[in-house]
Design an enzyme around this catalytic site. Structure first.
Site, PDB file in Angstrom:
ATOM      1  N   ASP A  42      -3.607 -12.549  -9.243  1.00  0.00           N
ATOM      2  CA  ASP A  42      -3.572 -13.445  -7.810  1.00  0.00           C
ATOM      3  C   ASP A  42      -4.643 -14.370  -8.645  1.00  0.00           C
ATOM      4  O   ASP A  42      -5.940 -13.082  -8.933  1.00  0.00           O
ATOM      5  CB  ASP A  42      -3.003 -12.546  -7.080  1.00  0.00           C
ATOM      6  CG  ASP A  42      -3.094 -13.647  -6.009  1.00  0.00           C
ATOM      7  OD1 ASP A  42      -3.398 -15.148  -6.044  1.00  0.00           O
ATOM      8  OD2 ASP A  42      -2.991 -13.058  -4.336  1.00  0.00           O
TER       9      ASP A  42
ATOM     10  N   ASP B 155      -1.319  -7.247  -4.277  1.00  0.00           N
ATOM     11  CA  ASP B 155      -2.251  -6.599  -3.290  1.00  0.00           C
ATOM     12  C   ASP B 155      -1.152  -6.314  -1.508  1.00  0.00           C
ATOM     13  O   ASP B 155      -1.491  -5.725  -0.876  1.00  0.00           O
ATOM     14  CB  ASP B 155      -3.730  -6.298  -3.137  1.00  0.00           C
ATOM     15  CG  ASP B 155      -4.000  -7.708  -2.276  1.00  0.00           C
ATOM     16  OD1 ASP B 155      -2.758  -9.123  -1.804  1.00  0.00           O
ATOM     17  OD2 ASP B 155      -4.820  -8.005  -2.257  1.00  0.00           O
TER      18      ASP B 155
END
Length: 816
Positions: free
Chosen positions: A320, A572
């Site tokens: 990401d 996350d």
């Protein structure tokens, strides 16, 4: 109260932590104590429904209730009952193997559970008209929660008063905040970026949005480890063979030994113990456990033993943007005043907005730091403050000196935005964020700008790229690992940031929403196949994927795996859970959500993704050295199996005792394998584990079988030499040990100081064992025995060299 005044109280007074007017909460009483108790009795409580680690019982069962342990336990019991305790020493290896697996998984469980407890948020509710802070698990349906900037939404709720900007990046992956007003739904897992509101809880436990996504993380999943598959295949194959071979061998030994039950059991167990590669399982556990300990010193918690192997084999790494190549915060690049406006004037206008609205979003924090660095720590008091809204795309204040607004040029300047494109195009091309700063003598109005706006200049902001990102990207490129950036943000912006971080092919980007028009992924089978094909084409062409939803992340990972790649995924948030589960190796930072941490095989305790290079290096050291050492164990398994089958058909007692095989295994296999497995080795993994191991193991195993079988046949046919059982056992022990040292010699190539010293020391230990403790190890030395052994060893050496050459040629040809 007028809407304008309400907005001012909500967004200014509460975010500052002061109360200059009536509180919204004063109009709301919330649930009564009796209503709360009734809901608790009905089970309408927000019990913790996030993904959990395995229980202690599950960990113990998975490590103790295995066919491997059961088989060794039966053999050990047979030896203790009918044989002698010294021949049951092989059980020590079994105990160590189980202990290592249990210890590592319990350690990982404790750390992850501790993280969950530390990060467990509290929530402020209104009950009986009183504000009260409680644990999230104590929330009940219809509770009224108070949410300020920085608070996390812990249960799906509906806003009943006030308004706020919600950060839903952990759910959607998009960094843009979302404006929520009365009647809007707040999803669990999001957090308040600005503003204040009261909301009524409508979802509890499993009903919550985050819990539904996190449900994908509940089921425990073992990594798709090639080493695990290879070892399991070996054990399964041996398991199928061991019962019929053991039964037939016992009958033959009992018949040949004149009905001596104790000797028959000892000989049969010796053969069967040799067939089981218990040392290989222990070696694998030990090597990976040592790797895990080493990585823990670099703040990487490996939750499963085989995870570092998977990352070592990874050829595609999905990252990401936020938190991996960037730090998740912004920095001020520059202030660009227009003509006839000074930098000081522009700074003062920015300060008026930043300090007047007192927001805590990433943009405000970056500008606050910039202003402080330039000595500006306060601004004139705002008479009216309008915080940033994702709908408005601007924030502003009205002071005694006029109004100042900071926001997106297209929304602040309207049609005039086209006129100033050339002034900011260069910064936009870099992937930077540009905000316009304007002023007016008029006052702000609710959701509206005053007339006669004057452009003062621009603020240029950028994502802070991690200092370690370029070197990390360079490392993975050199190692042949392709990087795929998967983000919920605008693809062009992500592409520019990826390029600045050194991602190879960052200019090849795509909007994922254009790849798959169906938001739900297509229900029909033929539609699903079409979607997969769309992704299959995209993964070959693009390196950067923007506007990716949680479902699309998982679909991307599946498409990469379907194309034959070994995929690692970092994430996350709750939005990453599905993709993390689909990946071959999942990595999450300790600062991430509970769901992401619990489903991930590796947790970065310092939340620094740069340590992934260390994980890859450690994984390669472990796998390469395991391949080097595993061949020693497989040699024993192959020759023991073939030898057991051979002695089923000849009327001679099995020539080994378990203690003799324990000696040979310990010196030529056990000790060297553990030493060699800890040597530095960062070479790229080549070939398949099982093929590489068999290539080195087969020559030694066949040499052992052929020499002993030939000697046995000659002995039976000629009858020239009368040897006792102990003497036959001694000859075979010396021959097998010699071949074991030949195999070890080959594995040690290329020799260095440690390997040379190791080889010499093991030779001396073996010689000392049979010379100093011959009775304990069942050794009977005589001139005839030594002569036969010497001739057999010489023949074995020549045969081994020939088989090594043939084996290398055959397996290298099959690999091609």
């Amino acid at each position: 109260m007028k809407p304008q005044e309400t907005e001012n109280i909500i967004n200014t007074d509460y975010t500052k932590g002061t109360r200059k007017g009536p509180s919204l909460a004063e109009k709301i009483t919330g649930l009564t104590v009796s209503e709360v108790e009734r809901r608790i009795a009905d089970g309408q409580v927000n019990r913790d429904s996030t993904a959990k680690t395995r229980s202690v019982g599950e960990i113990l069962r998975s490590n103790l209730l295995t066919p491997f342990i059961a088989l060794n336990a039966v053999l050990g019991a047979a030896i203790l009952i009918f044989g002698s305790p010294k021949n049951a020493l092989f059980l020590i290896v079994v105990v160590f193997n189980a202990a290592i697996g249990i210890f590592q998984e319990l350690r990982a469980k404790r750390l992850v559970d501790r993280l969950s407890i530390v990060s467990m948020p509290k929530v402020t509710v209104i009950r009986d008209g009183i504000e009260k802070e409680i644990a999230v698990s104590e929330l009940v349906r219809d509770d009224v929660v108070m949410l300020r900037a920085g608070n996390q939404v812990c249960a799906d709720s509906v806003v009943i008063s006030g308004s706020a900007e919600l950060d839903e990046s952990l759910l959607t992956g998009e960094s843009e905040t979302v404006y929520k007003a009365e009647g809007s739904t707040l999803y669990s897992g999001s957090s308040v970026a600005a503003g204040f509101c009261c909301a009524r809880v409508v979802g509890i436990g499993k009903e919550n949005y985050a819990a539904k996504i996190a449900a994908h993380a509940r089921r425990f999943k073992k990594p798709a480890s090639e080493i695990m598959r290879s070892v399991n295949l070996i054990i399964k194959t041996v398991g199928f063979a061991i019962i019929p071979v053991g039964a037939a061998l016992f009958i033959r030994q009992y018949s040949a030994g004149g009905g001596d039950l104790s000797q028959s059991v000892t000989s049969t167990v010796a053969a069967l113990v040799g067939m089981i590669p218990e040392g290989l399982i222990l070696l694998t556990s030990m090597v990976l456990a040592v790797g895990i300990i080493r990585l823990s010193r670099k703040n990487a918690l490996v939750q499963e033993l085989y995870s570092i192997e998977m990352l070592a084999r990874v050829d595609v790494l999905c990252l990401d943007k936020t938190g991996t190549i960037t730090e998740g915060r912004m920095q001020t690049e520059a202030l660009m005043p227009v003509q006839d406006v000074s930098v000081d004037e522009l700074r003062s206008a920015v300060a008026a907005v930043i300090y007047g609205t007192d927001e805590k979003n990433a943009t405000a924090i970056a500008l606050r730091e910039y202003l402080a660095e330039n000595g500006i720590t306060q601004a004139p008091e705002a008479e009216l403050a309008v915080p940033f809204s994702s709908a408005r795309k601007w924030s502003g204040v009205t002071t005694a000196g006029g109004s100042f607004v900071l926001g997106a040029p297209a929304f602040v300047l309207g049609e005039r935005a086209e006129e100033i494109k050339n002034l900011i195009s260069a910064e936009l091309e870099k992937g930077n964020r540009v905000l316009a700063v304007v002023s007016s003598a008029g006052r702000l109005v609710e959701n509206g700008l005053p007339a006669d706006l004057k452009l003062l200049g621009f603020v240029v902001l950028s994502d802070v790229i991690r200092k370690s990102a370029p070197s990390m990207m360079k490392y993975f490129k050199e190692q042949g690992v392709a990087i795929k950036i998967i983000s919920g943000d605008d693809p062009l912006t992500v592409s520019r940031i990826a390029a600045a971080a050194g991602v190879d092919g960052a200019d090849r980007y795509v909007d994922a929403t254009l790849l798959i028009p169906d938001e739900d992924g297509g229900a029909a089978q033929d539609e699903s196949a079409e979607i997969r094909e769309t992704f299959s084409q995209a993964i070959q062409k693009y390196a950067v994927f923007g506007r990716v939803t949680p479902g699309r992340k998982a679909e991307l990972v599946r498409a990469l795996k379907a194309a034959g790649h070994t995929v690692a995924m970092t994430g996350d948030g709750v939005n990453d859970v599905m993709a993390l589960r689909e990946s071959d190796c999942s990595i999450a930072p300790a600062s991430g959500s509970d769901a992401a941490r619990n489903v991930s095989q590796i947790v970065l305790m310092d939340s620094d993704f740069s340590s992934m290079t260390d994980i890859v290096a450690e994984g390669r050291r472990s796998v390469n050295n395991l391949q080097r050492s595993a061949s020693l164990f497989l040699t024993k398994t192959i020759f023991s199996t073939l030898l057991a089958v051979f002695f089923i058909f000849v009327k001679v007692g099995y020539p080994f005792q378990p203690i003799q095989l324990t000696l040979i295994s310990g010196i030529t296999i056990g000790i060297p394998s553990f030493v060699l497995a800890l040597q530095p080795n960062h070479e790229r993994i080549r070939g398949r584990f099982l093929t590489n191991v068999i290539t080195k193991a087969v020559p030694g195993a066949l040499t052992d079988v052929i020499i002993i079988a030939a000697a046995t046949i000659v002995y039976l046919i000629s009858g020239l030499v009368e040897l006792t059982t102990a003497e036959i056992s001694t000859v075979t022990t010396l021959v097998i040990a010699s071949v074991g040292f030949m195999v070890l010699f080959r594995v040690c190539i290329p020799f260095n100081k440690i390997r040379t010293a190791l080889f010499a020391a093991l030779l001396m230990i073996f010689a000392g064992a049979i010379l100093l403790f011959p009775e304990f190890f069942g050794i009977a030395v005589s001139s005839v025995v030594l002569l036969i052994a010497a001739m057999s060893v010489a023949a074995a050496a020549l045969l081994y060299i020939g088989l090594v050459t043939l084996s290398s040629h055959v397996f290298s040809s099959s690999e091609r």
